[in-house]
Design a protein around this motif. Sequence first.
Motif, short mmCIF file in Angstrom:
data_model
loop_
_atom_site.label_atom_id
_atom_site.label_comp_id
_atom_site.label_asym_id
_atom_site.label_seq_id
_atom_site.Cartn_x
_atom_site.Cartn_y
_atom_site.Cartn_z
N PHE A 310 0.85 -1.09 -0.23
CA PHE A 310 0.01 0.13 0.03
C PHE A 310 0.81 0.96 -0.10
O PHE A 310 0.65 2.32 -0.81
CB PHE A 310 -1.14 -0.07 1.33
CG PHE A 310 -2.06 -1.11 1.19
CD1 PHE A 310 -3.09 -0.86 0.33
CD2 PHE A 310 -2.01 -1.96 1.85
CE1 PHE A 310 -4.13 -1.80 0.15
CE2 PHE A 310 -2.99 -3.22 1.97
CZ PHE A 310 -3.96 -2.69 0.96
N VAL A 311 1.86 1.44 0.78
CA VAL A 311 2.91 2.48 0.94
C VAL A 311 3.60 2.66 -0.37
O VAL A 311 3.77 3.79 -1.01
CB VAL A 311 3.60 2.62 2.12
CG1 VAL A 311 4.70 3.81 2.23
CG2 VAL A 311 2.90 2.48 3.41
N GLY A 312 3.94 1.31 -0.87
CA GLY A 312 4.71 1.65 -2.14
C GLY A 312 4.01 2.38 -3.26
O GLY A 312 4.54 3.26 -4.05
N ASP A 313 2.76 1.81 -3.54
CA ASP A 313 1.87 2.64 -4.64
C ASP A 313 1.59 3.75 -4.39
O ASP A 313 1.28 4.77 -5.22
CB ASP A 313 0.49 1.37 -4.60
CG ASP A 313 0.69 0.29 -5.33
OD1 ASP A 313 1.73 0.06 -6.24
OD2 ASP A 313 0.05 -0.61 -5.16
N TYR A 314 1.22 4.25 -2.90
CA TYR A 314 1.13 5.39 -2.46
C TYR A 314 1.91 6.28 -2.99
O TYR A 314 1.83 7.53 -3.49
CB TYR A 314 0.53 5.69 -1.11
CG TYR A 314 0.30 6.89 -0.41
CD1 TYR A 314 -0.91 7.45 -0.73
CD2 TYR A 314 1.42 7.50 0.05
CE1 TYR A 314 -1.08 8.59 0.04
CE2 TYR A 314 1.24 8.75 0.64
CZ TYR A 314 0.03 9.38 0.75
OH TYR A 314 -0.24 10.80 0.89
N LEU A 315 3.30 6.18 -2.61
CA LEU A 315 4.41 7.11 -2.80
C LEU A 315 4.51 7.09 -4.23
O LEU A 315 4.94 8.28 -4.82
CB LEU A 315 5.60 6.48 -2.10
CG LEU A 315 5.73 6.37 -0.80
CD1 LEU A 315 7.05 5.71 -0.34
CD2 LEU A 315 5.76 7.80 -0.27
N ALA A 317 2.19 6.97 -6.75
CA ALA A 317 1.16 7.68 -6.98
C ALA A 317 1.25 9.54 -6.65
O ALA A 317 1.04 10.26 -7.49
CB ALA A 317 -0.22 7.25 -6.53
N GLN A 318 1.81 9.66 -5.36
CA GLN A 318 1.91 10.78 -4.77
C GLN A 318 3.06 11.61 -5.95
O GLN A 318 2.96 12.72 -6.09
CB GLN A 318 2.39 10.86 -3.48
CG GLN A 318 1.03 10.57 -2.58
CD GLN A 318 -0.06 11.42 -2.64
OE1 GLN A 318 0.25 12.93 -2.27
NE2 GLN A 318 -1.29 11.31 -2.98
N TYR A 319 4.14 10.89 -6.00
CA TYR A 319 5.31 11.48 -6.73
C TYR A 319 4.64 11.95 -8.25
O TYR A 319 4.96 12.91 -8.66
CB TYR A 319 6.29 10.69 -6.88
CG TYR A 319 7.23 10.73 -7.97
CD1 TYR A 319 8.39 11.86 -7.66
CD2 TYR A 319 7.28 10.38 -9.19
CE1 TYR A 319 9.29 11.92 -8.56
CE2 TYR A 319 8.30 10.70 -10.09
CZ TYR A 319 9.16 11.64 -10.09
OH TYR A 319 10.35 12.04 -10.76
N LEU A 320 3.93 10.97 -8.79
CA LEU A 320 3.52 11.27 -10.00
C LEU A 320 2.44 12.46 -10.10
O LEU A 320 2.53 13.26 -11.07
CB LEU A 320 2.93 9.99 -10.93
CG LEU A 320 3.78 9.06 -10.98
CD1 LEU A 320 3.16 7.52 -11.56
CD2 LEU A 320 4.94 9.32 -12.31
N ILE A 331 -1.90 8.50 -13.72
CA ILE A 331 -1.05 7.71 -12.89
C ILE A 331 -1.46 6.51 -12.83
O ILE A 331 -0.94 5.39 -12.62
CB ILE A 331 -1.62 8.33 -11.26
CG1 ILE A 331 -0.78 9.77 -11.20
CG2 ILE A 331 -0.80 7.64 -10.31
CD1 ILE A 331 -1.23 10.63 -10.08
N GLY A 332 -2.79 6.05 -13.14
CA GLY A 332 -3.23 4.61 -13.06
C GLY A 332 -2.74 3.97 -14.08
O GLY A 332 -2.33 2.79 -13.94
N TYR A 333 -2.71 4.36 -15.29
CA TYR A 333 -2.07 3.81 -16.40
C TYR A 333 -0.45 3.50 -16.21
O TYR A 333 -0.09 2.52 -16.56
CB TYR A 333 -2.07 4.46 -17.69
CG TYR A 333 -3.58 4.53 -18.21
CD1 TYR A 333 -4.35 3.28 -18.45
CD2 TYR A 333 -4.28 5.60 -18.62
CE1 TYR A 333 -5.67 3.33 -18.90
CE2 TYR A 333 -5.62 5.67 -19.23
CZ TYR A 333 -6.09 4.48 -19.10
OH TYR A 333 -7.31 4.26 -19.67
#
Length: 534
Positions: A310-315, A317-320, A331-333
């Motif tokens: 969860f944290v890896g995906d969150y970071l 997504a937040q960076y992008l 971001i999803g793509y």
Amino acid sequence: MTAVLPAGPRKVLPFLFRRTAPPASLPSRTDHSMRQSLGFYAMVAGLFLAIVDTQLVTSSMKEIQGGLSAGLDEIGWVQSAYLIGEIVMIALAGTLSRAVGTRLLFTLSAIGFAVASLLCGMASSLGEMTAARALQGFLGGAMIPTLFAANILMFPPAKQVRMTVLIGLVATLAPTIGPALGGMVTQALSWRWLFFITVLPGLAVAWAVWLLVDIDKGDKAALRNFDSFGASLLAISLGSLQYVLHEGPRLQWLDDGSIRALLLAAALAGALLVWRCLWQPAAILNLGVFRNRNFTLGCLFNFALGAGLFVGDYLMAQYLGRVRGLNSEQIGYTLLVTGAFEVLGAPVSLWLATRVDPRYVLALGYALFASGLYLATGMTADWDFDELFWSQAVRGFSLMLCFVPVTGLALGTLSAGQVRDASGLFSLTRNLGGAIGLAWVATAFEDRTVLHRSRLAESLDAFDPQVQDRLAGIAAELSDVIRQDPDLAALRVMSDIVNLQAEVMAFNDLLLMLAGIMAVAVLLLPFVRRTAAA
């Protein structure tokens, strides 16, 4: 002379000796007909619905906020309410499955999820949406741990591994594709269809499970002796904790009165719950499963995996979003690379699980996951799809190498009667790992950004010729647009550049810390009892 002994340990700590005997109607694990297999696939579809719905709304929060006339600081309840309801039901699922039977519980869960989804789509205010989302998470949450137990109860060990790979793919792919899928649905139809599209599939899952699945029967005695007080303590404890973890970073933790009150409620209710489970023979949670060393260690590994996932995906997504300025659909793509390599890693994890000691597969998976995170720790403000590709690829490929052996180590060595109690606790640890990890990273990101911003600001000397030349160049570029005070505008641009670089450095710090957590988890492996490959 015969000595009179005090009450035995069974009366002192009943949870240590509590065993859940499998009911007489429990089928043999070799009874895996096509009918049962189709029913299991229907349960997997239900798992997908329950998990994808946690992320389906993330790319459409602005549209939902506008549709409900909600404030920016209120719309987070669309996510929080679902997570609170879900985490409570995940913990309760084992006891409820024992009381009413797996088929009935899963069917009611799927029907309730579908009805709650319809209510979410029809909501006209934030209050209605919050109540419907809490109900949706609570009723749908039973599908997650019940599926893990069904895998162990329905299939022999050799087939359990294949089904665990399928469960892992769905459980990890669903949150990855959720934002992209949600964005497409909202753009093509409207945000209300994020909920409407799950109604018919939910009812179809309920119909298929009721017709095809026949694992066990409910225990009327367990239903009569249901620990309602313990269930209330569980709901208060986990519900309050989930709220604190989700809202704490935004409300500055203990600076807010509601956070302090709910944290106290979570602590008191949790302490009473543990005390009750230790001393009450028929308590809501069977803590006796923690006597199994592999289950206990498997829960710790699962906690770390939840944080990493969860944290890896969150970071990322937040960076992008914050640094690269991409919208939620883009971001999803970009994050679909992780999902694609999860699929590629599935057959490899299946091959290894049937030939190699699960401990070695687990070590390889967690080491690769940590490596994937480490590959992203050199990010700059210019990184995009190409630069992030290998980090996402390695992380995605490693996920199945983590998920399959962890599930097998935790649940594969338990008796059939213990699996239903243990599956809820096992699923709970992954959710808690993600919730605690996200709360930590939200706070740590702000702290690390402030630290790096101050250090960068200190390194900028106003009398440094390079700094002066840079400011002069920016002012010259802005002079045609801003005629009043281009020098002041240049200072603001420089401040934005410093803030941006500070955020990038904070992202790198947190990715490195997370990689370290995943790597340290491998140190628990020597304590895991060896089990044969499936």
